[in-house]
Design an enzyme around this catalytic site. Structure first.
Site, PDB file in Angstrom:
ATOM      1  N   GLY A 172      19.825   7.803   1.985  1.00  0.00           N
ATOM      2  CA  GLY A 172      20.094   6.315   2.490  1.00  0.00           C
ATOM      3  C   GLY A 172      19.287   5.741   1.227  1.00  0.00           C
ATOM      4  O   GLY A 172      18.538   4.874   1.663  1.00  0.00           O
TER       5      GLY A 172
ATOM      6  N   GLY B 225      19.642   3.367  -0.722  1.00  0.00           N
ATOM      7  CA  GLY B 225      19.925   1.831  -0.512  1.00  0.00           C
ATOM      8  C   GLY B 225      19.241   1.393   0.589  1.00  0.00           C
ATOM      9  O   GLY B 225      18.683   0.116   0.406  1.00  0.00           O
ATOM     10  N   ASP B 226      19.107   1.991   1.534  1.00  0.00           N
ATOM     11  CA  ASP B 226      18.078   1.573   2.641  1.00  0.00           C
ATOM     12  C   ASP B 226      16.540   1.804   2.441  1.00  0.00           C
ATOM     13  O   ASP B 226      15.929   0.709   2.661  1.00  0.00           O
ATOM     14  CB  ASP B 226      18.594   2.244   4.034  1.00  0.00           C
ATOM     15  CG  ASP B 226      19.873   1.786   4.549  1.00  0.00           C
ATOM     16  OD1 ASP B 226      20.214   0.853   4.452  1.00  0.00           O
ATOM     17  OD2 ASP B 226      20.478   2.764   5.150  1.00  0.00           O
ATOM     18  N   THR B 227      16.316   2.966   2.230  1.00  0.00           N
ATOM     19  CA  THR B 227      14.777   3.322   1.931  1.00  0.00           C
ATOM     20  C   THR B 227      14.291   2.355   0.855  1.00  0.00           C
ATOM     21  O   THR B 227      13.073   1.433   0.902  1.00  0.00           O
ATOM     22  CB  THR B 227      14.639   4.744   1.723  1.00  0.00           C
ATOM     23  OG1 THR B 227      15.179   5.130   0.842  1.00  0.00           O
ATOM     24  CG2 THR B 227      14.946   5.254   3.098  1.00  0.00           C
TER      25      THR B 227
ATOM     26  N   GLY C  77      13.847  -1.258   1.969  1.00  0.00           N
ATOM     27  CA  GLY C  77      12.674  -1.240   2.909  1.00  0.00           C
ATOM     28  C   GLY C  77      11.410  -1.053   1.944  1.00  0.00           C
ATOM     29  O   GLY C  77      10.530  -2.147   2.515  1.00  0.00           O
TER      30      GLY C  77
END
Length: 416
Positions: free
Chosen positions: A186, A188-190, A193
């Site tokens: 992920g 795109g998420d991390t 973040g």
């Protein structure tokens, strides 16, 4: 590293850099939970706000374990919520909105990662909160941002959507093949973040100087364009990358006796060292191999047979040790068991063991803290919270509500 362990204990006396920073996070899944977990590891207190019925939707991800309350706790939740408190509030209800709004002034940062416009619809957008707490740092993570108009504003966005739109997939896709989706988990998420952490820390520093709060607006798409900076850069300078058209260097995987290893060679002196090690000095006189374009053109008919002929009876770690000592960038392709057993990973506490409460002997593993500070002790980590585990504690300490008042809220379904 196990829950409760402390690494670098001599630094306990210094405290942690974010001690005293308080974060109220209406968060779900991975992007914001990943960010607030890192901030918690740096000393911030994080109070996580969850839906009273379903909780963070990451609790429903698979695979899952059974928590101490007998409820499912999915893998996405397990690895992104160490060190937090959980309070269940129905933000859609007027009473829930009022509870949240009444707590805002107690916190330095309010953060959310709902679809754009959702918190405004609840009456909990930045403008609403700034009226009661002008110094608040308000951080949002969304697919395409909140503060600048985007054609994609209303599109649902998970990590692979932002990754795909950034060009990252296209540069590795061969023309005759479909793209490989989520090739690095992920990101795109991390990645979003991490940029959120940078933005929050910058906004806190700015407030220290000015006393003024602000909106930190993080779009996952922006973050992936930043990570994929070479894509437009190479194109603008005359080279368009794809799976069939790579950068002019050796940047490939090769077979060892026990798996694969990668090598990156982009400079003539590195190529000369490689030729010497693998016993191919004649390559230095071969006009076909005079530069990176030549190396790339002859990967399959010359370079690969030469490297794999030398590497064939050697293990991937042995190979990389020899090449690395000569200054050649390389690395073994690790399977998950290689990562778990790696002494480097263990010494740097890059995996946290979370004991199971459902009778499974193998502990769940979550990533450790990659930010190592010599004046900060690492840990102790605490387990991901059960849904609403700290509701009573937080409502008592932040708002002074007594048992009866909380019982009324619970009976109405406003809190859990």
């Amino acid at each position: 590293m196990k829950l409760g362990d402390i690494a670098n204990p001599d630094a306990v006396r210094y405290g942690k850099p974010l001690d005293g920073v308080r974060i109220l996070a209406a968060e779900q899944m991975q992007s914001l939970p990943y960010a607030t977990q890192l901030l918690a590891r740096l000393g911030a207190e994080v109070v996580k706000v969850e839906n009273p019925g379903t909780g963070d939707i990451g609790r429903g991800s698979l695979p899952a374990l059974i928590d101490a309350d007998g409820q499912k706790m999915g893998c996405t939740f397990v690895r992104n919520n160490l060190g937090k408190k959980s309070i269940g509030i129905d933000l859609k209800s007027p009473a829930g909105r009022d509870l949240f709004l009444s707590m805002v002034s107690k916190f330095d940062v309010v953060a959310e990662n709902f679809k754009p416009g959702t918190m405004d619809k609840f009456g909990l957008g930045y403008d609403d909160l700034a009226k009661v707490h002008p110094a608040v740092i308000y951080a949002s993570i969304s697919g395409f941002g909140n503060t600048v108009e985007s054609e994609y504003r209303d599109w649902p966005a998970f990590a692979p959507v932002a990754e795909a739109m950034s060009g990252l997939y296209e540069i590795s896709r061969r023309k005759a093949e479909p793209p490989v989706i989520s090739p690095v988990g992920g990101l795109g998420d991390t990645g979003a973040g991490l940029f959120a952490v940078v933005g929050i820390l910058a906004a806190l520093r700015h407030r220290d100087r000015t006393g003024v709060g602000q909106y930190v607006d993080i779009a996952m798409y922006d973050c992936m364009v930043s990570f994929a900076d070479m894509v437009p850069n190479y194109w603008s300078m005359g080279m368009e990358l794809s799976g069939d058209n790579k950068a002019p260097l050796i940047n490939h995987g090769f077979r060892a006796s026990d798996g694969w290893f990668i090598v990156q060679v982009g400079r003539p002196h590195q190529f000369a060292r490689l030729c010497e090690i693998i016993g191919k000095p004649e390559w230095l006189e071969d006009d076909r191999l005079k530069d990176g374009f030549g190396w790339l053109a002859h990967i399959e008919d010359v370079i690969r047979p030469g490297i794999e002929g030398w590497a064939g009876d050697r293990g991937k770690h042995e190979i990389c040790d020899v090449l690395a000592k000569a200054g050649i960038a390389c690395g073994p392709l690790h399977a998950v068991t290689d990562v778990v057993d790696d002494p480097h990973v263990q010494r740097r506490n890059m995996l946290v063991e979370i004991p199971r409460t459902d009778g499974v002997e193998q502990p769940a593993l979550a990533g450790g803290n990659p930010v190592k500070l010599t004046k900060m002790a690492e840990g102790p980590e605490t387990a991901p919270p059960t849904l609403g585990e700290h509701t009573d504690e937080v409502l008592r300490s932040e708002l002074g509500l007594d048992h009866d008042a909380i019982a009324v809220l619970r009976a109405a379904g406003t809190v859990v």
